[in-house]
Enzyme design. Structure first.
Site, mmCIF file in Angstrom:
data_model
loop_
_atom_site.group_PDB
_atom_site.id
_atom_site.type_symbol
_atom_site.label_atom_id
_atom_site.label_comp_id
_atom_site.label_asym_id
_atom_site.label_seq_id
_atom_site.Cartn_x
_atom_site.Cartn_y
_atom_site.Cartn_z
ATOM 1 N N VAL A 129 0.318 1.996 -3.686
ATOM 2 C CA VAL A 129 1.549 2.120 -2.962
ATOM 3 C C VAL A 129 1.777 3.734 -3.095
ATOM 4 O O VAL A 129 1.988 4.083 -4.502
ATOM 5 C CB VAL A 129 2.649 1.385 -3.651
ATOM 6 C CG1 VAL A 129 4.246 1.793 -2.814
ATOM 7 C CG2 VAL A 129 2.385 0.049 -3.444
ATOM 8 N N ILE A 133 2.263 9.320 -5.579
ATOM 9 C CA ILE A 133 3.574 9.086 -6.122
ATOM 10 C C ILE A 133 3.684 8.065 -7.183
ATOM 11 O O ILE A 133 3.259 7.033 -7.052
ATOM 12 C CB ILE A 133 4.503 8.809 -4.907
ATOM 13 C CG1 ILE A 133 4.363 9.932 -3.724
ATOM 14 C CG2 ILE A 133 6.083 8.650 -5.418
ATOM 15 C CD1 ILE A 133 5.226 9.581 -2.529
ATOM 16 N N LYS A 202 2.584 -2.943 0.986
ATOM 17 C CA LYS A 202 3.053 -2.054 0.145
ATOM 18 C C LYS A 202 4.294 -2.668 -0.304
ATOM 19 O O LYS A 202 4.778 -2.596 -1.630
ATOM 20 C CB LYS A 202 3.093 -0.500 0.477
ATOM 21 C CG LYS A 202 1.869 0.097 0.794
ATOM 22 C CD LYS A 202 2.063 1.212 1.340
ATOM 23 C CE LYS A 202 0.591 2.103 1.735
ATOM 24 N NZ LYS A 202 0.750 3.319 2.481
#
Length: 423
Positions: A129, A133, A202
Protein backbone atom coordinates in the site's frame (compact mmCIF):
# COMPACT_ATOMS: atom_id res chain seq x y z
CA UNK A 1 21.00 -13.18 6.25
CA UNK A 2 20.49 -14.69 2.82
CA UNK A 3 17.66 -13.46 0.65
CA UNK A 4 15.92 -15.05 -2.32
CA UNK A 5 14.06 -12.83 -4.79
CA UNK A 6 11.23 -14.28 -6.87
CA UNK A 7 10.30 -11.83 -9.62
CA UNK A 8 13.01 -9.88 -11.45
CA UNK A 9 10.72 -7.32 -13.06
CA UNK A 10 10.60 -3.57 -12.56
CA UNK A 11 10.40 -3.65 -8.74
CA UNK A 12 12.75 -6.62 -8.51
CA UNK A 13 15.37 -4.74 -10.48
CA UNK A 14 14.94 -1.86 -8.05
CA UNK A 15 15.59 -4.23 -5.15
CA UNK A 16 18.81 -5.45 -6.80
CA UNK A 17 19.82 -1.83 -7.38
CA UNK A 18 19.42 -0.99 -3.69
CA UNK A 19 21.47 -3.99 -2.58
CA UNK A 20 24.16 -2.96 -5.08
CA UNK A 21 24.12 0.73 -4.11
CA UNK A 22 23.60 0.81 -0.34
CA UNK A 23 25.16 -2.32 1.22
CA UNK A 24 27.12 -0.15 3.67
CA UNK A 25 23.95 1.61 4.87
CA UNK A 26 22.16 -1.72 5.24
CA UNK A 27 25.10 -3.16 7.19
CA UNK A 28 25.34 -0.16 9.54
CA UNK A 29 21.62 -0.07 10.25
CA UNK A 30 21.11 -3.81 10.76
CA UNK A 31 24.51 -4.88 12.06
CA UNK A 32 24.67 -7.70 9.54
CA UNK A 33 25.11 -8.41 5.85
CA UNK A 34 21.94 -8.93 3.84
CA UNK A 35 22.95 -10.86 0.76
CA UNK A 36 20.98 -11.69 -2.37
CA UNK A 37 21.75 -15.37 -2.70
CA UNK A 38 19.35 -16.21 -5.56
CA UNK A 39 17.13 -14.32 -8.03
CA UNK A 40 14.43 -16.27 -9.88
CA UNK A 41 12.42 -15.24 -12.92
CA UNK A 42 11.06 -16.97 -16.01
CA UNK A 43 13.14 -14.53 -18.07
CA UNK A 44 16.75 -14.27 -16.96
CA UNK A 45 18.13 -13.10 -20.31
CA UNK A 46 16.68 -9.59 -20.62
CA UNK A 47 18.91 -6.76 -19.42
CA UNK A 48 17.20 -5.00 -16.49
CA UNK A 49 19.73 -2.18 -16.40
CA UNK A 50 21.28 -3.31 -13.11
CA UNK A 51 24.47 -5.19 -12.37
CA UNK A 52 23.89 -8.77 -11.20
CA UNK A 53 26.02 -11.90 -10.91
CA UNK A 54 24.67 -14.31 -13.58
CA UNK A 55 25.53 -17.17 -11.25
CA UNK A 56 22.68 -16.29 -8.86
CA UNK A 57 20.01 -16.21 -11.58
CA UNK A 58 17.61 -19.13 -11.97
CA UNK A 59 14.25 -19.96 -13.52
CA UNK A 60 13.30 -22.47 -10.80
CA UNK A 61 11.56 -21.09 -7.69
CA UNK A 62 12.53 -24.20 -5.73
CA UNK A 63 16.13 -23.01 -5.90
CA UNK A 64 14.93 -20.45 -3.35
CA UNK A 65 12.07 -22.21 -1.61
CA UNK A 66 14.05 -25.42 -0.91
CA UNK A 67 17.39 -23.79 -0.11
CA UNK A 68 17.96 -24.11 3.66
CA UNK A 69 20.49 -21.26 3.55
CA UNK A 70 17.88 -18.69 2.47
CA UNK A 71 16.25 -16.86 5.38
CA UNK A 72 13.95 -14.36 3.62
CA UNK A 73 11.92 -14.81 0.43
CA UNK A 74 10.85 -11.70 -1.48
CA UNK A 75 7.79 -12.33 -3.69
CA UNK A 76 7.35 -9.78 -6.47
CA UNK A 77 5.57 -11.69 -9.22
CA UNK A 78 2.11 -10.42 -8.27
CA UNK A 79 -1.26 -12.03 -8.87
CA UNK A 80 -2.78 -14.98 -7.07
CA UNK A 81 -0.99 -18.03 -8.43
CA UNK A 82 1.72 -19.18 -8.30
CA UNK A 83 2.47 -16.36 -5.82
CA UNK A 84 0.18 -17.85 -3.16
CA UNK A 85 1.75 -21.31 -3.47
CA UNK A 86 5.28 -19.89 -3.39
CA UNK A 87 4.57 -17.84 -0.25
CA UNK A 88 2.91 -20.74 1.58
CA UNK A 89 5.77 -23.08 0.68
CA UNK A 90 8.33 -20.52 1.89
CA UNK A 91 6.45 -20.21 5.18
CA UNK A 92 6.18 -23.99 5.61
CA UNK A 93 9.96 -24.19 5.11
CA UNK A 94 10.51 -21.70 7.91
CA UNK A 95 11.36 -18.68 5.77
CA UNK A 96 10.24 -15.12 6.37
CA UNK A 97 8.36 -13.52 3.49
CA UNK A 98 8.37 -9.98 2.10
CA UNK A 99 5.75 -9.13 -0.51
CA UNK A 100 4.20 -6.18 -2.32
CA UNK A 101 1.26 -8.31 -3.47
CA UNK A 102 -1.83 -6.38 -2.36
CA UNK A 103 -4.22 -8.53 -4.41
CA UNK A 104 -3.02 -11.73 -2.77
CA UNK A 105 -3.12 -10.30 0.75
CA UNK A 106 -6.58 -8.83 0.23
CA UNK A 107 -7.97 -12.21 -0.86
CA UNK A 108 -5.92 -14.72 1.17
CA UNK A 109 -4.98 -12.76 4.29
CA UNK A 110 -6.23 -15.28 6.85
CA UNK A 111 -4.64 -18.28 5.15
CA UNK A 112 -1.24 -16.62 4.79
CA UNK A 113 -1.13 -15.05 8.25
CA UNK A 114 -2.37 -18.20 9.97
CA UNK A 115 0.41 -20.17 8.26
CA UNK A 116 3.01 -17.59 9.30
CA UNK A 117 1.84 -17.72 12.91
CA UNK A 118 1.86 -21.53 12.90
CA UNK A 119 5.45 -21.70 11.58
CA UNK A 120 6.80 -18.78 13.61
CA UNK A 121 7.87 -16.58 10.72
CA UNK A 122 7.04 -13.05 9.60
CA UNK A 123 5.18 -11.81 6.56
CA UNK A 124 6.07 -8.18 5.84
CA UNK A 125 4.11 -6.16 3.28
CA UNK A 126 4.80 -2.43 3.65
CA UNK A 127 5.14 -2.04 -0.13
CA UNK A 128 1.63 -3.38 -0.76
CA UNK A 129 0.00 0.00 0.00
CA UNK A 130 1.44 3.35 -1.00
CA UNK A 131 4.71 2.11 -2.50
CA UNK A 132 7.47 3.82 -0.54
CA UNK A 133 5.11 5.63 1.85
CA UNK A 134 5.63 4.12 5.35
CA UNK A 135 1.95 4.08 6.23
CA UNK A 136 1.32 0.47 7.29
CA UNK A 137 4.01 0.27 9.95
CA UNK A 138 2.97 3.69 11.25
CA UNK A 139 -0.65 2.57 11.39
CA UNK A 140 0.26 -0.63 13.20
CA UNK A 141 2.93 0.76 15.54
CA UNK A 142 3.12 4.54 15.89
CA UNK A 143 -0.66 4.94 16.03
CA UNK A 144 -1.26 1.77 18.04
CA UNK A 145 -2.39 3.63 21.17
CA UNK A 146 -5.23 5.26 19.23
CA UNK A 147 -8.68 4.18 18.29
CA UNK A 148 -8.60 4.89 14.58
CA UNK A 149 -11.61 7.00 13.67
CA UNK A 150 -11.15 7.30 9.93
CA UNK A 151 -8.85 6.52 7.02
CA UNK A 152 -9.14 8.37 3.72
CA UNK A 153 -6.78 7.49 0.92
CA UNK A 154 -5.85 8.58 -2.59
CA UNK A 155 -3.92 5.42 -3.31
CA UNK A 156 -3.96 4.88 -7.06
CA UNK A 157 -1.57 7.03 -9.05
CA UNK A 158 -3.13 6.28 -12.43
CA UNK A 159 -6.59 7.48 -11.45
CA UNK A 160 -5.16 10.49 -9.63
CA UNK A 161 -3.01 11.45 -12.62
CA UNK A 162 -6.04 11.33 -14.93
CA UNK A 163 -8.22 13.44 -12.63
CA UNK A 164 -5.41 15.94 -12.07
CA UNK A 165 -4.80 16.36 -15.79
CA UNK A 166 -8.51 16.73 -16.47
CA UNK A 167 -8.59 19.54 -13.92
CA UNK A 168 -5.38 21.33 -14.92
CA UNK A 169 -5.72 21.04 -18.71
CA UNK A 170 -9.50 21.03 -19.14
CA UNK A 171 -9.32 17.69 -20.95
CA UNK A 172 -11.89 14.93 -21.26
CA UNK A 173 -11.37 11.55 -19.60
CA UNK A 174 -10.68 9.51 -22.75
CA UNK A 175 -8.07 11.98 -24.00
CA UNK A 176 -6.17 11.98 -20.71
CA UNK A 177 -6.34 8.20 -20.49
CA UNK A 178 -4.72 7.84 -23.91
CA UNK A 179 -1.99 10.25 -22.84
CA UNK A 180 -1.44 8.36 -19.58
CA UNK A 181 -1.07 5.10 -21.51
CA UNK A 182 1.44 6.73 -23.87
CA UNK A 183 3.50 8.00 -20.94
CA UNK A 184 3.38 4.68 -19.11
CA UNK A 185 1.21 5.89 -16.22
CA UNK A 186 -1.69 3.65 -17.30
CA UNK A 187 -1.73 0.03 -18.42
CA UNK A 188 -2.90 -0.99 -21.87
CA UNK A 189 -5.97 -2.37 -20.08
CA UNK A 190 -6.50 0.28 -17.38
CA UNK A 191 -9.67 -1.24 -15.89
CA UNK A 192 -8.04 -2.37 -12.66
CA UNK A 193 -6.89 1.17 -11.87
CA UNK A 194 -9.64 3.42 -13.24
CA UNK A 195 -12.55 1.31 -11.97
CA UNK A 196 -11.26 1.31 -8.39
CA UNK A 197 -10.20 -2.33 -7.91
CA UNK A 198 -6.55 -1.53 -7.11
CA UNK A 199 -7.72 1.06 -4.59
CA UNK A 200 -10.16 -1.44 -3.08
CA UNK A 201 -7.46 -4.04 -2.44
CA UNK A 202 -5.29 -1.47 -0.70
CA UNK A 203 -8.27 -0.30 1.36
CA UNK A 204 -8.84 -3.88 2.53
CA UNK A 205 -5.29 -3.98 3.95
CA UNK A 206 -5.63 -0.55 5.58
CA UNK A 207 -8.92 -1.67 7.14
CA UNK A 208 -7.33 -4.83 8.50
CA UNK A 209 -4.63 -2.85 10.29
CA UNK A 210 -6.77 0.09 11.31
CA UNK A 211 -9.95 -1.66 12.41
CA UNK A 212 -9.15 -5.38 12.61
CA UNK A 213 -11.85 -6.24 10.07
CA UNK A 214 -11.37 -8.22 6.86
CA UNK A 215 -13.94 -7.26 4.24
CA UNK A 216 -13.60 -9.24 0.97
CA UNK A 217 -13.53 -7.16 -2.19
CA UNK A 218 -16.79 -8.64 -3.45
CA UNK A 219 -18.50 -7.20 -0.36
CA UNK A 220 -16.95 -3.76 -0.79
CA UNK A 221 -18.68 -0.90 -2.58
CA UNK A 222 -16.35 0.07 -5.44
CA UNK A 223 -16.79 2.72 -8.13
CA UNK A 224 -14.38 4.11 -10.70
CA UNK A 225 -13.83 7.39 -12.51
CA UNK A 226 -14.69 6.58 -16.13
CA UNK A 227 -18.07 8.39 -16.00
CA UNK A 228 -16.59 11.72 -14.89
CA UNK A 229 -16.61 14.50 -17.48
CA UNK A 230 -14.65 17.70 -17.82
CA UNK A 231 -17.70 19.78 -16.88
CA UNK A 232 -18.07 17.85 -13.62
CA UNK A 233 -14.56 18.82 -12.61
CA UNK A 234 -15.00 22.40 -13.79
CA UNK A 235 -18.21 22.79 -11.79
CA UNK A 236 -16.69 21.18 -8.70
CA UNK A 237 -13.70 23.52 -8.88
CA UNK A 238 -15.40 26.80 -9.74
CA UNK A 239 -18.73 26.49 -7.95
CA UNK A 240 -18.04 24.18 -5.02
CA UNK A 241 -14.36 24.80 -4.29
CA UNK A 242 -13.53 21.09 -4.54
CA UNK A 243 -11.19 18.70 -6.30
CA UNK A 244 -12.44 15.37 -7.64
CA UNK A 245 -10.47 12.42 -6.26
CA UNK A 246 -10.87 8.64 -6.30
CA UNK A 247 -11.11 8.15 -2.55
CA UNK A 248 -10.84 5.06 -0.38
CA UNK A 249 -12.86 5.57 2.78
CA UNK A 250 -12.99 3.68 6.07
CA UNK A 251 -14.59 5.52 8.98
CA UNK A 252 -16.39 4.77 12.20
CA UNK A 253 -19.94 6.08 12.46
CA UNK A 254 -21.97 5.29 15.57
CA UNK A 255 -19.91 2.17 16.18
CA UNK A 256 -20.30 0.85 12.65
CA UNK A 257 -17.62 0.86 9.97
CA UNK A 258 -18.38 2.60 6.69
CA UNK A 259 -16.29 1.41 3.77
CA UNK A 260 -16.12 2.22 0.10
CA UNK A 261 -14.17 3.36 -2.92
CA UNK A 262 -15.85 6.26 -4.71
CA UNK A 263 -14.96 9.32 -6.76
CA UNK A 264 -15.45 12.10 -4.23
CA UNK A 265 -15.45 15.89 -4.13
CA UNK A 266 -12.74 16.94 -1.67
CA UNK A 267 -12.87 20.60 -0.48
CA UNK A 268 -9.80 22.63 -1.41
CA UNK A 269 -9.05 23.36 2.25
CA UNK A 270 -8.56 19.63 2.92
CA UNK A 271 -4.98 18.36 2.63
CA UNK A 272 -6.03 15.51 0.34
CA UNK A 273 -7.22 18.04 -2.23
CA UNK A 274 -3.58 18.97 -2.93
CA UNK A 275 -2.48 15.38 -3.67
CA UNK A 276 -1.96 15.57 -7.43
CA UNK A 277 -0.49 13.65 -10.33
CA UNK A 278 0.84 10.17 -9.62
CA UNK A 279 1.33 10.92 -5.91
CA UNK A 280 -0.61 9.20 -3.13
CA UNK A 281 -1.96 10.56 0.13
CA UNK A 282 -3.37 8.74 3.15
CA UNK A 283 -5.15 10.80 5.82
CA UNK A 284 -5.65 8.98 9.14
CA UNK A 285 -7.42 10.32 12.21
CA UNK A 286 -6.80 8.79 15.64
CA UNK A 287 -8.75 9.69 18.74
CA UNK A 288 -5.61 11.02 20.46
CA UNK A 289 -3.33 12.07 17.61
CA UNK A 290 -6.00 13.78 15.55
CA UNK A 291 -5.34 13.84 11.81
CA UNK A 292 -2.04 12.51 10.41
CA UNK A 293 -1.14 12.78 6.73
CA UNK A 294 1.15 10.48 4.71
CA UNK A 295 2.22 11.64 1.26
CA UNK A 296 4.59 10.41 -1.42
CA UNK A 297 5.09 8.31 -4.51
CA UNK A 298 2.71 5.40 -4.31
CA UNK A 299 4.34 3.27 -6.99
CA UNK A 300 7.42 3.01 -9.17
CA UNK A 301 10.58 0.99 -9.16
CA UNK A 302 12.67 2.91 -6.67
CA UNK A 303 9.99 3.91 -4.15
CA UNK A 304 8.43 0.46 -3.93
CA UNK A 305 11.81 -1.32 -3.87
CA UNK A 306 12.78 0.94 -0.95
CA UNK A 307 9.86 -0.39 1.09
CA UNK A 308 10.68 -4.00 0.15
CA UNK A 309 14.31 -3.75 1.27
CA UNK A 310 13.27 -1.90 4.42
CA UNK A 311 11.01 -4.85 5.29
CA UNK A 312 13.97 -7.20 4.85
CA UNK A 313 16.05 -5.02 7.15
CA UNK A 314 13.30 -4.94 9.75
CA UNK A 315 13.04 -8.74 9.72
CA UNK A 316 16.83 -9.00 10.08
CA UNK A 317 16.88 -6.94 13.30
CA UNK A 318 13.45 -7.95 14.57
CA UNK A 319 12.59 -11.49 13.42
CA UNK A 320 9.77 -11.74 15.95
CA UNK A 321 8.19 -8.60 14.50
CA UNK A 322 5.30 -6.40 15.49
CA UNK A 323 3.31 -6.37 12.27
CA UNK A 324 0.33 -8.71 12.59
CA UNK A 325 0.28 -12.35 11.62
CA UNK A 326 -3.45 -12.47 12.27
CA UNK A 327 -6.46 -10.28 11.61
CA UNK A 328 -5.56 -7.71 14.26
CA UNK A 329 -7.67 -6.51 17.16
CA UNK A 330 -11.25 -6.07 16.05
CA UNK A 331 -12.41 -2.65 17.20
CA UNK A 332 -15.78 -2.59 15.43
CA UNK A 333 -18.56 -5.12 15.49
CA UNK A 334 -20.28 -4.48 12.17
CA UNK A 335 -19.79 -3.02 8.72
CA UNK A 336 -22.58 -0.68 7.68
CA UNK A 337 -24.40 -1.51 4.47
CA UNK A 338 -23.32 1.10 1.94
CA UNK A 339 -26.92 2.06 1.20
CA UNK A 340 -27.17 3.30 4.81
CA UNK A 341 -24.13 5.59 4.59
CA UNK A 342 -24.82 9.30 4.12
CA UNK A 343 -23.20 12.31 2.54
CA UNK A 344 -23.88 15.52 0.71
CA UNK A 345 -24.01 14.79 -3.01
CA UNK A 346 -23.16 16.44 -6.29
CA UNK A 347 -25.42 15.22 -9.09
CA UNK A 348 -25.14 15.91 -12.79
CA UNK A 349 -27.82 14.91 -15.24
CA UNK A 350 -28.53 15.78 -18.85
CA UNK A 351 -32.10 16.78 -19.65
CA UNK A 352 -34.09 18.47 -22.37
CA UNK A 353 -34.68 22.14 -21.57
CA UNK A 354 -38.43 22.42 -21.40
CA UNK A 355 -41.07 23.52 -18.94
CA UNK A 356 -41.82 21.14 -16.09
CA UNK A 357 -38.65 19.04 -16.24
CA UNK A 358 -37.07 20.57 -13.14
CA UNK A 359 -40.38 20.18 -11.33
CA UNK A 360 -40.39 16.43 -12.09
CA UNK A 361 -36.77 16.09 -10.98
CA UNK A 362 -37.40 17.99 -7.75
CA UNK A 363 -40.46 15.84 -7.11
CA UNK A 364 -38.37 12.65 -7.27
CA UNK A 365 -35.93 14.02 -4.71
CA UNK A 366 -38.79 15.11 -2.47
CA UNK A 367 -40.45 11.69 -2.57
CA UNK A 368 -37.22 10.15 -1.29
CA UNK A 369 -36.82 12.69 1.49
CA UNK A 370 -33.85 14.48 -0.07
CA UNK A 371 -33.38 18.21 0.45
CA UNK A 372 -31.77 20.14 -2.40
CA UNK A 373 -29.14 22.76 -1.59
CA UNK A 374 -28.72 24.22 -5.08
CA UNK A 375 -29.65 23.68 -8.74
CA UNK A 376 -27.72 25.14 -11.67
CA UNK A 377 -28.60 24.89 -15.33
CA UNK A 378 -26.23 26.59 -17.78
CA UNK A 379 -26.42 27.32 -21.48
CA UNK A 380 -30.13 26.57 -21.67
CA UNK A 381 -31.94 26.72 -25.05
CA UNK A 382 -35.45 25.32 -25.17
CA UNK A 383 -35.62 21.91 -26.74
CA UNK A 384 -31.88 21.24 -26.41
CA UNK A 385 -30.24 18.81 -24.00
CA UNK A 386 -28.33 20.65 -21.28
CA UNK A 387 -26.53 19.58 -18.11
CA UNK A 388 -28.19 20.23 -14.76
CA UNK A 389 -25.96 20.38 -11.68
CA UNK A 390 -27.54 19.64 -8.31
CA UNK A 391 -26.07 19.71 -4.81
CA UNK A 392 -28.03 18.05 -2.03
CA UNK A 393 -27.98 18.36 1.70
CA UNK A 394 -26.91 15.22 3.57
CA UNK A 395 -28.84 12.18 2.44
CA UNK A 396 -28.48 8.41 2.56
CA UNK A 397 -26.96 6.53 -0.35
CA UNK A 398 -30.10 4.42 -0.61
CA UNK A 399 -32.32 7.49 -0.91
CA UNK A 400 -30.07 9.01 -3.56
CA UNK A 401 -30.02 5.79 -5.56
CA UNK A 402 -33.80 5.55 -5.35
CA UNK A 403 -34.29 9.13 -6.51
CA UNK A 404 -31.83 8.79 -9.39
CA UNK A 405 -33.44 5.56 -10.51
CA UNK A 406 -36.75 7.38 -10.69
CA UNK A 407 -35.21 10.40 -12.41
CA UNK A 408 -33.55 8.25 -15.08
CA UNK A 409 -37.04 7.12 -16.12
CA UNK A 410 -38.22 10.67 -16.83
CA UNK A 411 -38.67 10.87 -20.59
CA UNK A 412 -36.78 14.17 -20.86
CA UNK A 413 -33.67 12.92 -19.03
CA UNK A 414 -30.89 11.61 -21.26
CA UNK A 415 -28.39 8.97 -20.15
CA UNK A 416 -27.52 7.92 -16.63
CA UNK A 417 -27.25 10.62 -13.95
CA UNK A 418 -23.88 10.93 -12.22
CA UNK A 419 -23.66 11.30 -8.46
CA UNK A 420 -20.50 12.04 -6.49
CA UNK A 421 -20.17 12.17 -2.73
CA UNK A 422 -18.82 15.34 -1.09
CA UNK A 423 -16.27 14.80 1.69
Amino acid sequence: MNIGLIGFGTIGAGVVEIFNTNPDIIMKKTGMELRLRRVVDLDIETDRGVEIDPGILSTDADDILEDPEIDIVIELIGGYEPARSFILKAIENGKHVVTANKALLARHWDEIMDAAREHGVRVAFEASVGGGIPVLRALNESLAANRIESIYGIINGTANYILTRMASEGMEFDDVLREAQRLGYAERDPTFDIEGHDTAQKLIILTLLGFGVHVPEDELHVEGISSIRRDDIEYATAELGCSVKLLATARLNDGELELGVTPTLVPHHHLLSSVNGVFNGIYITGDFTGPVMFYGKGAGRRATASAVVADCMDIAVNPEGSMPTGPGIRVVESVRDFSRTSSRYYIRLDAVDRAGVLHEIAGAFSRHGISIESVTQKGAHEGETVPIYIVTHEASEGAIQGALSEISEIRWVRGEPLRLRIL
